[in-house]
Design an enzyme around this catalytic site. Sequence first.
Site, PDB file in Angstrom:
ATOM      1  N   ASP A  10       0.846  -1.382   0.114  1.00 39.56           N
ATOM      2  CA  ASP A  10       0.061  -0.018   0.144  1.00 39.56           C
ATOM      3  C   ASP A  10       0.759   1.296   0.075  1.00 39.56           C
ATOM      4  OD1 ASP A  10      -2.254  -1.767  -0.023  1.00 39.56           O
ATOM      5  OD2 ASP A  10      -1.968  -1.821   2.285  1.00 39.56           O
TER       6      ASP A  10
ATOM      7  N   LYS B 289       1.959   2.093  -5.229  1.00 38.45           N
ATOM      8  CA  LYS B 289       2.718   1.803  -6.428  1.00 38.45           C
ATOM      9  C   LYS B 289       1.871   1.823  -7.563  1.00 38.45           C
ATOM     10  CE  LYS B 289       3.184  -2.363  -4.511  1.00 38.45           C
ATOM     11  NZ  LYS B 289       2.683  -2.027  -2.936  1.00 38.45           N
TER      12      LYS B 289
ATOM     13  N   GLY C  37      -4.634  -4.525  -4.437  1.00 39.76           N
ATOM     14  CA  GLY C  37      -5.485  -3.307  -4.918  1.00 39.76           C
ATOM     15  C   GLY C  37      -4.881  -1.947  -5.285  1.00 39.76           C
ATOM     16  N   HIS C  38      -4.625  -1.986  -6.585  1.00 40.38           N
ATOM     17  CA  HIS C  38      -3.762  -0.878  -7.099  1.00 40.38           C
ATOM     18  C   HIS C  38      -4.509   0.382  -7.628  1.00 40.38           C
ATOM     19  CE1 HIS C  38       0.209  -3.352  -7.536  1.00 40.38           C
ATOM     20  NE2 HIS C  38      -0.365  -3.422  -6.170  1.00 40.38           N
TER      21      HIS C  38
ATOM     22  N   GLN D 175       2.029  -5.822  -3.222  1.00 40.36           N
ATOM     23  CA  GLN D 175       2.385  -6.110  -1.658  1.00 40.36           C
ATOM     24  C   GLN D 175       3.937  -5.395  -1.575  1.00 40.36           C
ATOM     25  OE1 GLN D 175       1.452  -9.448  -3.029  1.00 40.36           O
ATOM     26  NE2 GLN D 175      -0.477  -8.287  -2.990  1.00 40.36           N
TER      27      GLN D 175
END
Length: 415
Positions: A13, A16, A40-41, A215
């Site tokens: 988080d 990225k 969850g980008h 991650q």
Amino acid sequence: MSGIAIIGAQWGDEGKGKLSHLLSERADLVVRFNGGPNAGHTVVDSFGEIHLHHLPAGALREGCLGILAHGMVIDPWVLREELQEIERQGRPIPQFLISERAHVILPYHKEMELGSGIAKAIGTTRRGIGPAYADRALRLGIRFADLADQDIVRDRLAHMEAAHRNPVRPPMDPERVAQELFEFYAVFKEQIGDSQGTVVQALDAGRTVLFEGAQGTLLDIDFGTYPYVTSSHTTVHGIPWGVGVPTARVERVIGVLKAYTTRVGEGPFPSEDVGRLGELLRERGGEYGATTGRPRRCGWLDLVALRYAQRVNGFTELAVTKLDVLSGLPEILVCTAYRIGSERREEFPALLSEVSTARPIYERLPGWREEIRGARTEEELPEEARAYIRYIEDALGIPVRIVGVGPKPEETIFR
Ligand code: IMP
């Protein structure tokens, strides 16, 4: 050739997604090499906000090919929803290629994870990641290439069913699952192929390839705070493992870190603040999981963990995100070492009980009052904010090239 890696330096988080989307402007290919829909980008652009779970952020740009490499585990049902959301937002349909060697996450992987107690104990994202990687290692898994052969799929499902039968779990209906996989294959077979060959050819042809990590380093199955980790290789070493290209072809390794630290799920977090500061960072930084909506745990920057991430990944440069969240704090604390028992420790320990009992030793730096979201150059930042960036650079011995001062693409300073 030009390979650029974007690697999370903390517990994920770090921002990225935004960075990958920004840098993809000049990239031909963007490659996800690890994890799956546990990520969850988040990308914010002229179409609005979107959380991507499989597709690399750069795939949202026309002319940029998204690669879902074999190091990933992919949930076809979630991927379809992701594509529907992209369509719903009126975005161009992304060009993407799924590795024929990537493994499929099946509905029963999620049920297994929930039923085993692991989901609760580790605080996983409940996306079936661990069981899918486990079946791959057990040689029971189904790869995307296998979907072309209905006998293989049926046979593999029967083996899985027998291997993991559990009286408290409803039995999986192998034929229904098989039919849904065949339907997926019928629609997406043109998008399944040789991702390794595609990436190597692009590098050979001098194209720019972005590797988008999912991650962060401290969630890596080997380098992270085991067992409170994910089931894949989240560091730069995930690129040769999960794509099949040698590390030497990755010229730039960008370590992405937040100006503070967060962690979601269970596991040790030495600089966590469970009081007012933690709450303030969570509210100001919107620190809620993009995949699960869970509140993230928050605390000050941890240089012990970051020095370790630098050692593991060999970052060539850094991107510090969410600097704006620290505006208005009278002082900023930075953890420079741990106190474990009566010892002062500079190195990140492998032993869980040591990380869990580590107490942070802080250095205090002056904060700044001004809002900084409008800053577009380093000179527009208050002196204390610039000093904080320089402090991070000196502590890690690598240049900070990018500073994020807000979620929008333009809220970024390139140094
Ligand atoms: P899993 O990857 O769902 O098995 O979860 C294992 C651990 O990694 C849990 O602590 C999760 O909260 C964490 N995790 C997995 N994916 C992400 C992510 O994208 N960001 C932050 N934490 C994550």
